[in-house]
Scaffold this active site. Structure first.
Site, short mmCIF file in Angstrom:
data_model
loop_
_atom_site.label_atom_id
_atom_site.label_comp_id
_atom_site.label_asym_id
_atom_site.label_seq_id
_atom_site.Cartn_x
_atom_site.Cartn_y
_atom_site.Cartn_z
N SER A 45 10.13 0.61 -5.14
CA SER A 45 8.68 0.50 -5.01
C SER A 45 7.98 0.23 -6.35
CB SER A 45 8.14 1.78 -4.36
OG SER A 45 6.78 1.64 -4.10
N HIS A 46 7.18 1.17 -6.79
CA HIS A 46 6.35 0.98 -7.98
C HIS A 46 7.06 1.41 -9.26
CE1 HIS A 46 6.00 4.79 -6.01
NE2 HIS A 46 5.74 5.34 -7.18
N ASP A 69 2.20 -3.59 -5.34
CA ASP A 69 3.25 -2.97 -6.16
C ASP A 69 4.58 -3.73 -6.02
OD1 ASP A 69 3.82 -2.23 -3.54
OD2 ASP A 69 4.79 -0.37 -4.17
N ASP A 118 7.26 -3.59 -4.18
CA ASP A 118 7.75 -4.04 -2.88
C ASP A 118 6.64 -4.44 -1.91
OD1 ASP A 118 6.95 -1.39 -2.75
OD2 ASP A 118 8.25 -0.95 -1.06
N ASP A 143 3.94 -2.89 -0.63
CA ASP A 143 3.30 -2.05 0.39
C ASP A 143 2.04 -1.34 -0.10
OD1 ASP A 143 4.67 -0.29 -1.19
OD2 ASP A 143 5.78 0.68 0.44
N ARG A 144 1.83 -1.33 -1.42
CA ARG A 144 0.62 -0.67 -1.94
C ARG A 144 -0.49 -1.67 -2.22
NH1 ARG A 144 2.12 4.27 -5.97
NH2 ARG A 144 3.50 5.31 -4.50
N LYS A 185 3.21 0.86 5.17
CA LYS A 185 1.93 0.48 4.59
C LYS A 185 2.03 -0.97 4.14
CE LYS A 185 3.20 2.87 0.35
NZ LYS A 185 3.65 4.24 0.23
C1 G1P Z 1 4.50 8.72 -3.81
C2 G1P Z 1 3.12 8.86 -3.20
C3 G1P Z 1 3.22 8.89 -1.69
C4 G1P Z 1 3.96 7.65 -1.20
C5 G1P Z 1 5.29 7.51 -1.92
C6 G1P Z 1 5.99 6.21 -1.56
O1 G1P Z 1 5.29 9.82 -3.45
O2 G1P Z 1 2.46 10.00 -3.68
O3 G1P Z 1 1.94 8.98 -1.14
O4 G1P Z 1 4.16 7.70 0.18
O5 G1P Z 1 5.10 7.55 -3.32
O6 G1P Z 1 5.26 5.09 -1.94
P1 G1P Z 1 5.51 11.08 -4.41
O7 G1P Z 1 6.05 10.55 -5.72
O8 G1P Z 1 4.16 11.70 -4.61
O9 G1P Z 1 6.46 11.98 -3.66
ZN ZN Z 2 5.90 0.40 -2.64
#
Ligand code: G1P
Ligand code: ZN
Length: 543
Positions: free
Chosen positions: A113-114, A277, A279, A281-282, A376
């Site tokens: 992801s990010h 981000d 992938d 989804d954000r 998302k």
């Molecule tokens: C974080 C975000 C959460 C999201 C997840 C995946 O998780 O806070 O809302 O669903 O990334 O993108 P966290 O690192 O807080 O567990």
């Molecule tokens: Zn992501």
């Protein structure tokens, strides 16, 4: 081509977190590490023989290598067909879209992801089920349990597939269909939004900028914003996916999407800005010199949904993660629909969406989505906003400020303390948890604690319970402080502190949240002894 059974031994810690298994690239590159996890997925998938899987990733370092391994293991484990994004690329929402459209058995997404990428960065793998959404905890727990007893994996000895050539190739009995990563997703967006109206709006001289952050959404944004909606070349920043995201941190927030933020807040900035981000989804939404918090974005989308073709018939309900502000709840009350509060993580929305209980969902962490998928969806949120703007012909700022005047403003901020010593962070949480029973009824300034608990959620659809989902301290005036430890980090611990305060007075709604929340921020520190225990004077990332 021959089928090989390779003896192996379990690795500790192959436990999927908030969103799949995420580790440093170096960890994934250890011999058998990826293979063990993938075999554990196949071992818990009952009835997958001959079925279709969707596979793709965000293009980060190790994506292509991992895909070759997974394809050969899919072939050895009797999967019938794989739909693979060209070049190994598929955004997370596109995987969800493909699983649903083609009735696939499930999908495998390669992404962290990010989190940053590159040889020194992170990698990740996530399994999605047939509804297109992340596997629920029952499945991820079963996968984890399997990783702990695994003693062999199966793989086909075969030459690599050409990941870039569209069309069908074979790996033994497995058909690998390399497909355009964008086409099906674009088709879905065209059904949900009024592309003609958005195109007219953009042609009226409105300037937009989308920052793909050198991650997966580049090709999607180009095809949709430029190809279909006629936005100029300059509308997509950092549109070429790179294995290390150009050295950046592909997280669309005020800190990491600095280039975009500077454009929007600079002189003569564009009218609308957005970023996604790693992938895809954000999303982060910006107006000219204006930042929309993700919590407000969810509320605004909900309040305006009926202006958009895909949601004309209204919303069944809204769901938000617990730490997300209660702005959406106020819209739900007005609309006479339910609003559900779920633990952090998109997987908790799946059952509510499948049961038709909710239409829109969102998280404060720049995640927004709807029943069109089970993930998302960053570009979907961008198109939703553009469609609303095209209908209302007001600025982003005008729309949000009008929303606050109507519903009141849930002033909100999240403070992250990253890379903490794990023991220190756990002790901080433990200590706070122990103090909870004594907090109720206590007054701090003008605020009195109404409840103080460790959030526990019972899924209204399947009755399953998830506990220890974050500490909530709620006040009688509706303000809240929430504390959680991140479940997605790969180094040390990250403490997230979520601050919220309701402001009904329009004259005070324009205040900078960090100023409006100053008292709350101090109290959050006092109650959890953040500075004293961590030695940190302030948060690393404030959104
Ligand atoms: C974080 C975000 C959460 C999201 C997840 C995946 O998780 O806070 O809302 O669903 O990334 O993108 P966290 O690192 O807080 O567990
Ligand atoms: Zn992501």
């Amino acid at each position: 081509m021959s089928l090989r059974t390779v003896p192996t031994t379990p690795f500790p810690g192959q436990k999927p977190g908030t969103s799949g298994l995420r580790k440093q690239v170096k960890v994934f590159q250890q011999p058998h590490y990826l293979e063990n996890f993938v075999q554990s997925i196949f071992d818990v998938l009952e009835g997958s023989a001959g079925q279709t899987l969707v596979i793709g990733g965000d293009g980060r370092y190790y994506n292509r290598e991992a895909i070759q391994i997974i394809l050969k293991m899919a072939a050895a484990n009797g999967i019938g067909q794989v739909l693979l994004g060209q070049g190994g690329i598929l955004s997370t929402p596109a995987v969800s879209c493909l699983i649903r459209k083609y009735g696939a058995y499930g999908g495998i997404i390669l992404s962290a992801s990010h989190n940053p990428g590159g040889p020194e960065g992170d990698f990740g793998i996530k399994y999605n089920i047939g509804n297109g959404g992340p596997a629920p905890e029952t499945v991820t727990e079963a996968i984890y349990a399997r990783t702990q007893t695994l003693d062999r994996y199966c793989i086909l000895d075969a030459p690599d597939i050409d990941l870039d050539r569209l069309g069908e190739q074979r790996l033994g009995s497995l058909a690998v269909r390399v497909i355009d990563p964008v086409a099906d997703y674009l088709g879905l967006m065209q059904r949900l939004f009024d592309f003609d109206q958005i195109r007219d709006y953009l042609a009226s001289g409105i300037r937009i900028v989308f920052d793909a952050m050198h991650a997966v959404t580049g090709p999607y944004a180009r095809a949709i914003l430029q190809g279909s909606l006629g936005a100029p070349q300059s509308s997509v920043l950092n549109g070429v996916p790179l294995p290390d995201f150009g050295g950046g941190h592909p997280d669309p927030n005020l800190v990491y999407a600095r280039e975009l933020v500077e454009l929007l807040f600079g002189e003569d900035g564009p009218d609308f800005g957005a970023a996604s981000d790693g992938d895809g989804d954000r999303n982060m939404i910006l107006g000219r010199k204006f930042y929309v918090t993700p919590s407000d974005s969810l509320a605004v989308l909900a309040a305006n949904a009926q202006q958009v073709p895909g949601y004309r018939e209204g919303l069944a309900g809204i769901a938000r993660s617990m730490p997300t502000s209660q702005a959406a709840d106020r819209v739900a009350v007005q609309l006479g629909i339910p609003c559900y509060e779920t633990p952090t993580g998109w997987k908790f929305f799946g059952n509510l969406l499948d049961a038709g209980k909710v239409t829109l969902c969102g998280e404060e962490s720049f995640g927004t989505g709807s029943n069109h998928l089970r993930e998302k969806d960053g570009l979907w949120a961008v198109l939703f906003w553009l469609n609303i703007l095209a209908v209302r012909r007001q600025t982003v700022q005008q729309i949000v400020e009008e929303h606050w005047r109507t519903y009141g403003r849930n002033v909100y901020s999240r403070h992250d303390y990253e890379g903490l010593d794990t023991t220190v962070a756990q002790e901080l949480m433990e200590n706070l948890r122990r103090s909870l029973p004594g907090l109720v009824g206590q007054s701090y300034g003008s605020q009195t604690v109404a409840y103080a608990d460790d959030f526990s959620y019972t899924d209204p659809v399947d009755g399953s319970t998830s506990s220890h989902q974050g500490i909530r301290i709620g006040f009688e005036n509706g303000s809240r402080i929430v504390y959680r430890l991140s479940g997605t980090g790969t180094q040390g611990a990250t403490l997230r502190v979520y601050l919220e305060q309701f402001e009904p007075d329009p004259a005070k709604q324009g205040l900078d949240p960090q100023i409006a929340l100053a008292g709350q921020i101090q109290l959050a520190d006092h109650l959890a002894q953040i500075r004293a225990r961590t030695g940190r004077q302030q948060a690393d990332v404030i959104t």
